[in-house]
Design a protein around this motif. Structure first.
Motif, mmCIF file in Angstrom:
data_model
loop_
_atom_site.group_PDB
_atom_site.id
_atom_site.type_symbol
_atom_site.label_atom_id
_atom_site.label_comp_id
_atom_site.label_asym_id
_atom_site.label_seq_id
_atom_site.Cartn_x
_atom_site.Cartn_y
_atom_site.Cartn_z
ATOM 1 N N SER A 188 0.828 -1.201 0.000
ATOM 2 C CA SER A 188 0.000 0.000 0.000
ATOM 3 C C SER A 188 0.861 1.248 0.000
ATOM 4 O O SER A 188 1.786 1.390 0.786
ATOM 5 C CB SER A 188 -0.901 0.010 1.238
ATOM 6 O OG SER A 188 -1.656 1.185 1.293
ATOM 7 N N GLY A 189 0.552 2.158 -0.931
ATOM 8 C CA GLY A 189 1.242 3.436 -0.968
ATOM 9 C C GLY A 189 2.363 3.528 -1.971
ATOM 10 O O GLY A 189 2.846 4.613 -2.256
ATOM 11 N N GLU A 190 2.811 2.404 -2.538
ATOM 12 C CA GLU A 190 3.949 2.439 -3.443
ATOM 13 C C GLU A 190 3.653 3.232 -4.711
ATOM 14 O O GLU A 190 4.440 4.065 -5.125
ATOM 15 C CB GLU A 190 4.388 1.015 -3.815
ATOM 16 C CG GLU A 190 5.115 0.297 -2.687
ATOM 17 C CD GLU A 190 5.699 -1.022 -3.134
ATOM 18 O OE1 GLU A 190 5.704 -1.285 -4.347
ATOM 19 O OE2 GLU A 190 6.140 -1.791 -2.279
ATOM 20 N N ARG A 191 2.505 2.955 -5.316
ATOM 21 C CA ARG A 191 2.152 3.649 -6.551
ATOM 22 C C ARG A 191 0.721 4.171 -6.497
ATOM 23 O O ARG A 191 0.040 4.252 -7.505
ATOM 24 C CB ARG A 191 2.326 2.709 -7.748
ATOM 25 C CG ARG A 191 3.761 2.281 -8.010
ATOM 26 C CD ARG A 191 4.630 3.437 -8.438
ATOM 27 N NE ARG A 191 4.188 3.992 -9.714
ATOM 28 C CZ ARG A 191 4.516 5.192 -10.164
ATOM 29 N NH1 ARG A 191 5.244 6.002 -9.412
ATOM 30 N NH2 ARG A 191 4.099 5.599 -11.351
ATOM 31 N N GLY A 192 0.296 4.509 -5.312
ATOM 32 C CA GLY A 192 -1.053 5.019 -5.138
ATOM 33 C C GLY A 192 -1.131 6.525 -5.311
ATOM 34 O O GLY A 192 -0.119 7.233 -5.254
ATOM 35 N N THR A 193 -2.336 7.018 -5.503
ATOM 36 C CA THR A 193 -2.555 8.461 -5.621
ATOM 37 C C THR A 193 -2.880 9.086 -4.270
ATOM 38 O O THR A 193 -2.777 10.300 -4.110
ATOM 39 C CB THR A 193 -3.725 8.754 -6.583
ATOM 40 O OG1 THR A 193 -4.877 8.014 -6.157
ATOM 41 C CG2 THR A 193 -3.364 8.344 -8.009
ATOM 42 N N ILE A 194 -3.290 8.274 -3.304
ATOM 43 C CA ILE A 194 -3.597 8.772 -1.966
ATOM 44 C C ILE A 194 -2.493 8.358 -1.010
ATOM 45 O O ILE A 194 -2.146 7.181 -0.920
ATOM 46 C CB ILE A 194 -4.956 8.242 -1.468
ATOM 47 C CG1 ILE A 194 -6.095 8.826 -2.307
ATOM 48 C CG2 ILE A 194 -5.161 8.582 0.012
ATOM 49 C CD1 ILE A 194 -7.477 8.378 -1.876
#
Length: 307
Positions: free
Chosen positions: A12-18
């Motif tokens: 989670s968070g590696e290539r997310g927009t949030i």
């Protein structure tokens, strides 16, 4: 078909927009939401600003702070003050991911089990043990045959997670698939299920290359020519995700918005569930595949149906 444990292997968070909000204050956000919801009408701008700029974990803390301050749940208040697709989106944002996955899978099975965009999308990356248990029981009671076997393998996470690739073994599996389909009269579906639902993703990527060398066709083309119905759709989805997880979700998003109406459930589900994982990559693939941005596609749909 995506497998969170086995296909994308993204945290989670590696290539997310949030991303998690810096200097986050759950009590302050809860107070702002309380003010936005209470009174005549709902200040939707405030609700959207808060719930779409906090991570899922932060949103859960907001829910707890909101209930502590009001003695009411945020989900109940949002359902009481909003409606339709907007309500569905807000509820998705504040629902814990594992609970949301389970809810969506069960909803798909109740509405229509052939809703591949919902059921297959979620089967692929369920990680919660309780969710897998509920899903397995539901699948065993609802479906049978090869389709059921493939779904259960994916739901139970039976895929090899090794990252090393033996080209010779990949070539052997490519030959086995060719012999089980293109080369014989009739199709040995069990062989396709065994390889595509259990072998590691790096291994399968090499197998796709070897299969094209042996057959002259892509594995997707062979599956589409040899099979039909639910099993065909499922295994094609597996192949697509082996090639590109973001590309698969970009295609689902495009399908949800084309034609005479928008599949809001699919649109909401993917945007929410991938927002902290790989939505940046999905956006890039969408632009590459369809020559316009995901943002512009969503804006056009909203303009058309609000005109």
């Amino acid at each position: 078909m995506l497998t969170g444990e086995c296909i994308c292997a993204l945290q989670s968070g590696e290539r997310g927009t949030i991303k998690p909000k810096a200097n986050f204050d759950a009590d302050q956000d809860a107070a702002a939401l309380k003010k936005a919801i209470e009174g005549l009408g709902t200040n939707e701008k405030i609700v959207i600003e808060i719930l779409t700029t906090r991570s899922s974990a932060q949103r859960q803390l907001i829910c707890k702070a909101y209930e502590k301050a009001t003695s009411r749940t945020l989900v109940k208040d949002l359902k009481g003050d909003t409606s339709g697709d907007f309500e569905e989106l807000l509820v998705a944002l504040i629902t814990p991911p594992a609970e949301y996955d389970c809810h969506e899978v069960m909803r798909a099975m109740k509405v229509t089990f052939l809703n591949e965009f919902c059921l297959e999308h979620h089967l692929s990356y369920l990680t919660s043990p309780e969710t897998k248990k509920q899903l397995t029981a539901a699948l065993e009671s609802e479906v049978s045959g090869d389709y059921s076997k493939a779904l259960l393998l994916l739901a139970l996470g039976k895929r090899d997670e090794s990252t090393t690739v033996d080209v010779n073994k990949a070539r052997e599996d490519a030959k086995a698939l060719y012999n089980a389909g293109e080369k014989k009269w009739g199709t040995d579906e069990a062989k396709f299920i065994e390889i595509l639902c259990k072998k590691s993703i790096p291994h399968l990527r090499q197998t796709l290359i070897e299969y094209k060398n042996i057959s002259g066709k892509t594995l997707q083309q062979s599956i589409e020519g040899e099979m039909s119905g639910d099993l065909e759709n499922l295994l094609v989805a597996v192949v697509k995700c082996v090639k590109s997880v973001p590309g698969y979700f970009a295609e689902l998003l495009h399908e949800s918005m084309k034609g005479g109406g928008t599949d809001e459930s699919t649109l909401n589900r993917i945007m929410v569930s991938r927002s902290e994982i790989d939505l940046l990559d999905i956006r890039a693939e969408f632009k590459k595949l369809y020559e316009h941005s995901l943002l512009s596609a969503i804006q056009v749909r909203n303009w058309i149906f609000n005109f």
